[in-house]
Design a protein around this motif. Structure first.
Motif, PDB file in Angstrom:
ATOM      1  N   GLY A 185     -37.154  24.522 -35.149  1.00  0.00           N
ATOM      2  CA  GLY A 185     -36.892  24.248 -33.715  1.00  0.00           C
ATOM      3  C   GLY A 185     -35.955  23.000 -33.386  1.00  0.00           C
ATOM      4  N   ASN A 186     -35.690  22.161 -34.494  1.00  0.00           N
ATOM      5  CA  ASN A 186     -34.803  21.107 -34.255  1.00  0.00           C
ATOM      6  C   ASN A 186     -33.471  21.390 -34.072  1.00  0.00           C
ATOM      7  OD1 ASN A 186     -37.007  19.191 -34.393  1.00  0.00           O
ATOM      8  ND2 ASN A 186     -36.869  19.364 -36.622  1.00  0.00           N
ATOM      9  N   THR A 187     -32.610  20.497 -33.188  1.00  0.00           N
ATOM     10  CA  THR A 187     -31.246  21.054 -33.126  1.00  0.00           C
ATOM     11  C   THR A 187     -30.382  20.197 -34.020  1.00  0.00           C
ATOM     12  OG1 THR A 187     -31.035  19.425 -31.395  1.00  0.00           O
ATOM     13  CG2 THR A 187     -31.737  21.424 -30.563  1.00  0.00           C
ATOM     14  N   LYS A 246     -30.084  25.506 -33.244  1.00  0.00           N
ATOM     15  CA  LYS A 246     -31.552  25.177 -33.696  1.00  0.00           C
ATOM     16  C   LYS A 246     -31.927  25.611 -35.130  1.00  0.00           C
ATOM     17  CE  LYS A 246     -33.718  24.818 -29.235  1.00  0.00           C
ATOM     18  NZ  LYS A 246     -34.738  25.630 -28.471  1.00  0.00           N
TER      19      LYS A 246
END
Length: 356
Positions: A151-153, A147
């Motif tokens: 918070g994005n993967t 992440k």
């Protein structure tokens, strides 16, 4: 029986030159005399063991002064680290050493250490196992999802690529559950007699072998290394006296070891109420207790008896903790006797093979 050298006790408090002289000189000796590995630990926020906050750093240094011996973490506290960082750092060491890295992992136990981590201390076991799995994937060239700050993967692959395709892995084990889980993933075992006797560890080793077989691994292929305090010389009584003061000073830094030993002997003690004279008396008792089946402190003859006991319960390697004695000259003078013990074990094994 294989022999390796283990480091844990270096005092990080002192301000002096050549702090790592014992580590460097004994590593050279071990590399030149057929020892299997060097273990350096991860220790934080305590002068005892304070020379070793990062095993990847110490192993990188050792990679440049050795040629053959395996370089192992002893151990990485996995929940304190991002798995990607572990894979990156140790891949560098694997390249510097031309493929001589092996990693032992631990879940950690000291609450203060977790200021270095976002992991919750209560979940450290789960964090260790998942972290090990991620390190293995990255080591073998797979992409994993991480992440970013929002918070994005996103998927990453770590570099540099290591020399070894598979990462030799060890698990630090004290509880039955950890022995079983290590067998499940086919890892090797690093354990000790800090919390018990050979007789108490023997069933745990059996559980490990059973777990290896249950989950499709060769139960004979898994290695069990026993960390054990070591100081070998010509005469038992002479060695006993040489090691007495440094070992008692070592025990003073590990009061919990004293309490465990007293408990095992059926004594109820509250060390907070002890005077200095009481502590010294307990130290004398503790030292005598440790000499009876929990160390390789002694002559080649007495230490061979201990080796035979370890072999009988399924131990494959003794990880010889040598730096409980801070006297570099004394420890270096003892290492030829340890080499002789190692060579004697090899000779005895060769005789057994020829007879069979």
């Amino acid at each position: 029986m294989e022999f390796s050298l283990f480091y844990f006790s270096g005092d990080g408090l002192k301000t002096q030159e050549n702090k790592y002289n014992l580590l460097i000189e004994s590593a050279k000796f071990a590399d030149q005399n057929g020892f299997s590995a060097l273990w350096t630990p991860e220790r934080h926020f305590h002068p005892f063991g304070g020379l070793y906050p990062n095993p990847s750093l110490t192993s990188a240094a050792l990679a440049m002064i050795t040629e053959r011996i395996q370089l192992r973490s002893g151990s990485i506290v996995m929940p304190l680290h991002n798995p990607a960082r572990v894979a990156e750092e140790w891949s560098v060491v694997d390249n510097l050493s031309n493929g001589r890295v092996a990693l032992a992992f631990a879940s950690g136990w000291t609450l203060d250490d977790f200021v270095l981590s976002s992991e919750i201390h209560a979940n450290r076991k789960e964090s260790m196992w998942s972290g090990i799995q991620t390190v293995h994937k990255l080591w073998e060239g797979e992409q994993v999802e991480l992440k970013d700050a929002t918070g994005n993967t996103f998927k990453v692959r770590t570099f540099p690529r290591p020399i070894q395709r598979k990462l030799p892995t060890w698990i630090v084990c004290q509880s039955n559950a950890t022995f079983i889980e290590a067998g499940k993933i086919g890892a090797n075992i690093l354990t000790s007699l800090l919390g018990g006797t050979i007789e108490e560890v023997a069933p745990q080793i059996s559980l490990y072998r059973e777990s290896l077989a249950k989950y499709g691994h060769d139960p004979k292929a898994g290695k069990v290394a026993m960390m054990i305090h070591t100081f070998v010389g010509e005469d038992f009584n002479t060695v006993k006296e040489q090691a007495r003061e440094p070992f008692c000073n070592y025990l003073k830094t590990h009061i919990d070891l004293l309490e465990n030993l007293a408990k095992n002997a059926g004594m109820k003690v509250n060390l907070e109420k002890f005077t200095e004279a009481d502590i010294n008396s307990l130290l004398r008792f503790a030292y005598e207790g440790w000499l009876k089946g929990r160390t390789l402190i002694g002559s080649k003859t007495t230490c061979m008896q201990m080796i035979e006991r370890l072999k009988q319960v399924g131990v494959d390697e003794v990880a010889c903790l040598i730096d409980f004695n801070p006297n570099c000259d004394a420890v270096m003078a003892s290492l030829p006797y340890l080499k002789d013990l190692k060579d004697l074990c090899s000779l005895n094994q060769e005789k057994l093979v020829s007879l069979s």
